[in-house]
Scaffold this active site. Structure first.
Site, PDB file in Angstrom:
ATOM      1  N   HIS A  21       0.887  -0.929   0.289  1.00  0.00           N
ATOM      2  CA  HIS A  21       0.075   0.098  -0.407  1.00  0.00           C
ATOM      3  C   HIS A  21       0.871   1.343   0.018  1.00  0.00           C
ATOM      4  O   HIS A  21       2.080   1.111   0.036  1.00  0.00           O
ATOM      5  CB  HIS A  21      -1.043  -0.365   0.950  1.00  0.00           C
ATOM      6  CG  HIS A  21      -0.271   0.194   2.293  1.00  0.00           C
ATOM      7  ND1 HIS A  21       0.453   0.848   3.355  1.00  0.00           N
ATOM      8  CD2 HIS A  21      -0.769  -1.293   3.771  1.00  0.00           C
ATOM      9  CE1 HIS A  21       1.089   0.210   4.344  1.00  0.00           C
ATOM     10  NE2 HIS A  21       0.031  -0.615   5.134  1.00  0.00           N
ATOM     11  N   HIS A  24       4.110   1.732   2.062  1.00  0.00           N
ATOM     12  CA  HIS A  24       5.499   0.866   1.964  1.00  0.00           C
ATOM     13  C   HIS A  24       5.620   1.781   0.619  1.00  0.00           C
ATOM     14  O   HIS A  24       7.562   1.878   0.799  1.00  0.00           O
ATOM     15  CB  HIS A  24       5.333  -0.706   1.271  1.00  0.00           C
ATOM     16  CG  HIS A  24       3.988  -1.242   2.414  1.00  0.00           C
ATOM     17  ND1 HIS A  24       2.830  -1.779   1.970  1.00  0.00           N
ATOM     18  CD2 HIS A  24       4.303  -2.325   3.732  1.00  0.00           C
ATOM     19  CE1 HIS A  24       2.696  -2.601   3.131  1.00  0.00           C
ATOM     20  NE2 HIS A  24       3.279  -3.004   3.602  1.00  0.00           N
ATOM     21  N   CYS A 130       1.757 -12.354  19.412  1.00  0.00           N
ATOM     22  CA  CYS A 130      -0.079 -11.485  18.820  1.00  0.00           C
ATOM     23  C   CYS A 130       1.056 -12.432  16.763  1.00  0.00           C
ATOM     24  O   CYS A 130       2.544 -11.461  16.619  1.00  0.00           O
ATOM     25  CB  CYS A 130       0.215 -10.495  18.097  1.00  0.00           C
ATOM     26  SG  CYS A 130      -0.143  -9.630  16.479  1.00  0.00           S
ATOM     27  N   CYS A 133       1.957  -9.133  14.312  1.00  0.00           N
ATOM     28  CA  CYS A 133       3.299  -8.703  14.754  1.00  0.00           C
ATOM     29  C   CYS A 133       4.901  -9.686  14.291  1.00  0.00           C
ATOM     30  O   CYS A 133       5.617  -9.310  14.773  1.00  0.00           O
ATOM     31  CB  CYS A 133       3.002  -8.091  15.530  1.00  0.00           C
ATOM     32  SG  CYS A 133       2.126  -6.665  15.711  1.00  0.00           S
ATOM     33  N   CYS A 155      -4.443  -7.605  20.518  1.00  0.00           N
ATOM     34  CA  CYS A 155      -2.912  -6.780  20.385  1.00  0.00           C
ATOM     35  C   CYS A 155      -3.219  -5.173  20.243  1.00  0.00           C
ATOM     36  O   CYS A 155      -4.460  -5.126  19.592  1.00  0.00           O
ATOM     37  CB  CYS A 155      -1.890  -7.603  18.429  1.00  0.00           C
ATOM     38  SG  CYS A 155      -1.132  -6.185  18.371  1.00  0.00           S
ATOM     39  N   HIS A 158      -3.086  -4.559  15.937  1.00  0.00           N
ATOM     40  CA  HIS A 158      -4.262  -5.327  15.136  1.00  0.00           C
ATOM     41  C   HIS A 158      -5.353  -5.947  15.710  1.00  0.00           C
ATOM     42  O   HIS A 158      -6.222  -6.577  15.102  1.00  0.00           O
ATOM     43  CB  HIS A 158      -2.940  -6.330  15.114  1.00  0.00           C
ATOM     44  CG  HIS A 158      -2.107  -6.814  14.116  1.00  0.00           C
ATOM     45  ND1 HIS A 158      -0.664  -6.706  14.586  1.00  0.00           N
ATOM     46  CD2 HIS A 158      -2.196  -6.826  12.505  1.00  0.00           C
ATOM     47  CE1 HIS A 158      -0.059  -6.641  13.459  1.00  0.00           C
ATOM     48  NE2 HIS A 158      -0.487  -6.606  12.246  1.00  0.00           N
ATOM     49  N   LYS A 305      -4.123   4.609  10.712  1.00  0.00           N
ATOM     50  CA  LYS A 305      -3.114   4.395  10.125  1.00  0.00           C
ATOM     51  C   LYS A 305      -3.239   3.257   8.888  1.00  0.00           C
ATOM     52  O   LYS A 305      -4.544   2.604   9.096  1.00  0.00           O
ATOM     53  CB  LYS A 305      -1.936   3.201  10.945  1.00  0.00           C
ATOM     54  CG  LYS A 305      -0.344   2.884  10.596  1.00  0.00           C
ATOM     55  CD  LYS A 305      -0.312   2.083  12.109  1.00  0.00           C
ATOM     56  CE  LYS A 305       0.910   1.998  11.077  1.00  0.00           C
ATOM     57  NZ  LYS A 305       1.555   0.353  11.590  1.00  0.00           N
ATOM     58  N   LYS A 308      -4.322  -2.616   5.557  1.00  0.00           N
ATOM     59  CA  LYS A 308      -5.494  -3.600   4.167  1.00  0.00           C
ATOM     60  C   LYS A 308      -6.063  -3.960   5.126  1.00  0.00           C
ATOM     61  O   LYS A 308      -7.125  -4.242   5.510  1.00  0.00           O
ATOM     62  CB  LYS A 308      -3.902  -4.569   4.162  1.00  0.00           C
ATOM     63  CG  LYS A 308      -3.146  -3.979   2.461  1.00  0.00           C
ATOM     64  CD  LYS A 308      -4.626  -3.889   1.725  1.00  0.00           C
ATOM     65  CE  LYS A 308      -3.823  -3.448  -0.076  1.00  0.00           C
ATOM     66  NZ  LYS A 308      -4.422  -2.476  -0.150  1.00  0.00           N
TER      67      LYS A 308
END
Length: 525
Positions: A21, A24, A130, A133, A155, A158, A305, A308
Site C-alpha cells: 500500500h 510501503h 501476536c 506482529c 494486540c 492489530h 494508520k 489493509k
C-alpha cells in the site's frame, strides 16, 4: 567507483503476505530519494530493499490460499513487490529475499557466532504472542478485546486475539546489553532520529531489557538453528540480519568492509527492533553497529494508520495511474515532515499537483523553453550585463543548493524540497517582473531579453539537477528540452553538490519543445 564516502541505506524488508500500500511506497521512495541524492553527489552509494518471507503469519497465509509457503511468497514478490519498484521509479541496487540461500547460510553463521560467544542459552517460555506482529507482547501492548473478541486479550496494534505460547526456546541475552546501548545513544546522539524516537527508545531501554526468545519449535517455516535443527530462528532475528547478509557478511569481507555500516529507515512501529535488538545482536557478534536509524511517522487515511486489514490501504498504482510516479514521489516527500505522522487525502494531492507541479514548476519550464524558441530560434542566448535582480536569482540558486544538501544530511527530504522550491517561486516572480514578452518588442532591449531568458534557463538547469532524486522522470524531460543532455551529458551524472554553481548551461545550447511536464488531470467525481 565513486570517490565519496560509503553511503549504505536500507528500507525495512517488507512482509509480503499482503499487497503493498502507499505506506510501503512512502518508505521506499524516501530511501530511494536519499540514495539517488548521495549517488549523484559522488558518494559510494548502495540502496537495499527486499522481503521478509519466513514466519508463522506467512505459513498461515499460504495454507489459507492452498499453496506452500515458498510458492506463495514467490507469487507475491513477482506479482506485487517487484512491480511496485517499477511503478514508483525506484533505483535500488539490490533486492534481498530472506528465502535466498545467500541469506540463509549467512544467518546461520551469525547466529552460530553469537552462540559460540556465550550469548544464547536454552530456556522455557510462556507468553502471549501476536501472529500479526510476529512478536511476544509485553503488558503495555496488550488490551482487552471488544465486540466479537470481548473477554479476550488482544494486540494493541492489530486488535486481534493473542495466543498463549509455551515452548522450549533458545534465548538471546539481550538484558546484558542495556548499559552498552545507553552508552551508544549517549556517544552518538543522532544514532536514533528524530529526537522523539530517540527519547522513546532511551526510556524503553532504561526501564530494563528482558532476554529475547530467538527460536521457535512449533512450526518449520524458517531458517533452522545450526546446532538444533528442531528449532527455526525467530523471524525478526532472521529479518534484521538481511542488512548485513546482503552486503557480504560471512562471505565477502571486502564488500562488507566497503558497505557496512548502514543507515536504516523504518516506520516508527518497528523502531525498537532496529534501535535496540539489532545493535545488541551486532555488539554480541563483535560487528560494528549501524550508522543510524531514522524512524518516520505513519501515513494516516481518514485519521487511521494505513492498514489493509482495516481497508485503509491504497495501492500506489491508484495514485500513479492518475498523477504519475513523479507526483507520487513529490507529494509524499514534500507534504509530510519526514519523521512525523502525515495525513493523505486525494483533495490535498490534487491541489498540490495543480498548484506546485503544474502551475509552479511545469509552467515555468514550458514558458521558458517556449520563449527561447520564439525569441531566439530555440538557441539559449548569452547573458549581457547582470542586474541586481539577476544576481539575486543566482544567490537564491546557490543558497537553495547548499540548504537542500544540508537538509538531506539530516534526513529531512521535505526541508530539502522546500529549499529547492524557493528557486521555482523566485524564477516565476522574476519572469513576471521582467516581462520578457514586453522586452521582445524593443530591439534596444535585446541584450536584456537574452539575460532574462538565460537566467530562467540556467535556473531550470539547476532545478533539473536538484529535483532529479525526487522526480526522475520530469527532470529528465526538462534536461533534454534544455539541450543540456547534448551539451553536458546525462542528468544522473551531474555532480549534485555543484548544482548551485552559476553558468553551467552553455549559451548556444539548442532548446527543444517541451510538452507539459504535469498535464491537467481529469478526475472523475
Amino acid at each position: 567507483m565513486p570517490t565519496g564516502e560509503s553511503f549504505y541505506i536500507t528500507t525495512p524488508i517488507y512482509y509480503p503476505s499482503d499487497v503493498p500500500h502507499i505506506g510501503h511506497g512512502y518508505t521506499t521512495v524516501a530511501v530511494d530519494a536519499l540514495a539517488r541524492w548521495h549517488r549523484q553527489a559522488g558518494d559510494d552509494t548502495w540502496m537495499l530493499t527486499g522481503t521478509d518471507e519466513h514466519g508463522q503469519k506467512m505459513m498461515r497465509a499460504a495454507a489459507a490460499n492452498g499453496s506452500t509457503p515458498q510458492e506463495w511468497v514467490d507469487k507475491l514478490v513477482s506479482q506485487e513487490w517487484f512491480p511496485l519498484l517499477e511503478t514508483l521509479d525506484v533505483a535500488n541496487d539490490d533486492f534481498i529475499r530472506t528465502t535466498q540461500p545467500r541469506h540463509e547460510d549467512r544467518v546461520k553463521q551469525f547466529v552460530q557466532a553469537i552462540y559460540d560467544r556465550g550469548y544464547i542459552y536454552a530456556g522455557e517460555f510462556e507468553a502471549l504472542y501476536c501472529v500479526g506482529c510476529e512478536e511476544f507482547k509485553t503488558e503495555s501492548e496488550i488490551v482487552d478485546g471488544a465486540g466479537a473478541f470481548e473477554g479476550l486479550k488482544v494486540c494493541a496494534i492489530h486488535s486481534k486475539p493473542l495466543e498463549l505460547l509455551q515452548e522450549k526456546n533458545y534465548f538471546f541475552k539481550l538484558s546484558e546489553f542495556q548499559d552498552q546501548l545507553l552508552a551508544l545513544y549517549r556517544r552518538v546522539p543522532d544514532f536514533i532520529r528524530p529526537e522523539s524516537a530517540r527519547n522513546e527508545v532511551v526510556s524503553f531501554v532504561k526501564n530494563g531489557l528482558k532476554d529475547l526468545s530467538i527460536s521457535r519449535s512449533t512450526f518449520d517455516w524458517g531458517i533452522t538453528v545450526p546446532w538444533d535443527e528442531s528449532h527455526v530462528i525467530y523471524v525478526w532475528v532472521d529479518a534484521l540480519l538481511n542488512y548485513a547478509t546482503a552486503v557480504g557478511y560471512g562471505s565477502d569481507p571486502e564488500e562488507f568492509a566497503r558497505r557496512w555500516p548502514a543507515y536504516h529507515v523504518v516506520g516508527k512501529d518497528i523502531l525498537r527492533f532496529h534501535a535496540v535488538i539489532w545493535p545488541a545482536m551486532l555488539l554480541a557478534a563483535g560487528v560494528e553497529v549501524p550508522r543510524g536509524v531514522f524512524a518516520h511517522g505513519w501515513l494516516l487515511v481518514g485519521g487511521e494508520k494505513m492498514s489493509k486489514s482495516k481497508l485503509t490501504g491504497i495501492a500506489p498504482s491508484e495514485i500513479t495511474d492518475v498523477f504519475g510516479s513523479d507526483a507520487y514521489r513529490f507529494y509524499f516527500l514534500s507534504a509530510i515532515a519526514f519523521g512525523q505522522d502525515g495525513s493523505f487525502s486525494w483533495e490535498d494531492l490534487a491541489a498540490r499537483y495543480q498548484a506546485e507541479l503544474a502551475n509552479g514548476f511545469g509552467n515555468l519550464a514550458s514558458r521558458t523553453t517556449a520563449m527561447i524558441e520564439r525569441y531566439f530560434e530555440g538557441i539559449v542566448p548569452p547573458a549581457a550585463e547582470y542586474t541586481e535582480a539577476d544576481l539575486r536569482i543566482q544567490q537564491i540558486v546557490a543558497d537553495a543548493s547548499t540548504s537542500a544538501d544540508a537538509a538531506i544530511e539530516r534526513f529531512r527530504i521535505d526541508e530539502a524540497i522546500d529549499a529547492i522550491w524557493t528557486i521555482v517561486d523566485a524564477l516565476n516572480g522574476y519572469i513576471t517582473e521582467n516581462e520578457p514578452w514586453a522586452l521582445a518588442k524593443d530591439d534596444a532591449q535585446r541584450g536584456r531579453l537574452g539575460t532574462v531568458l538565460y537566467t530562467a534557463a540556467e535556473g531550470l538547469r539547476a532545478l533539473a539537477v536538484l529535483l532529479s532524486p525526487v522526480m526522475p522522470v520530469a527532470t529528465e524531460k526538462l534536461w533534454v528540452a534544455l539541450g543540456a543532455a547534448d551539451a553536458l551529458g546525462r542528468l544522473q551524472d551531474q555532480p549534485l553538490r555543484e548544482a548551485g554553481t552559476w553558468g553551467i548551461l552553455r549559451p548556444g545550447s539548442s532548446v527543444n519543445a517541451l510538452a507539459p511536464l504535469f498535464p491537467r488531470v481529469e478526475q472523475s467525481a
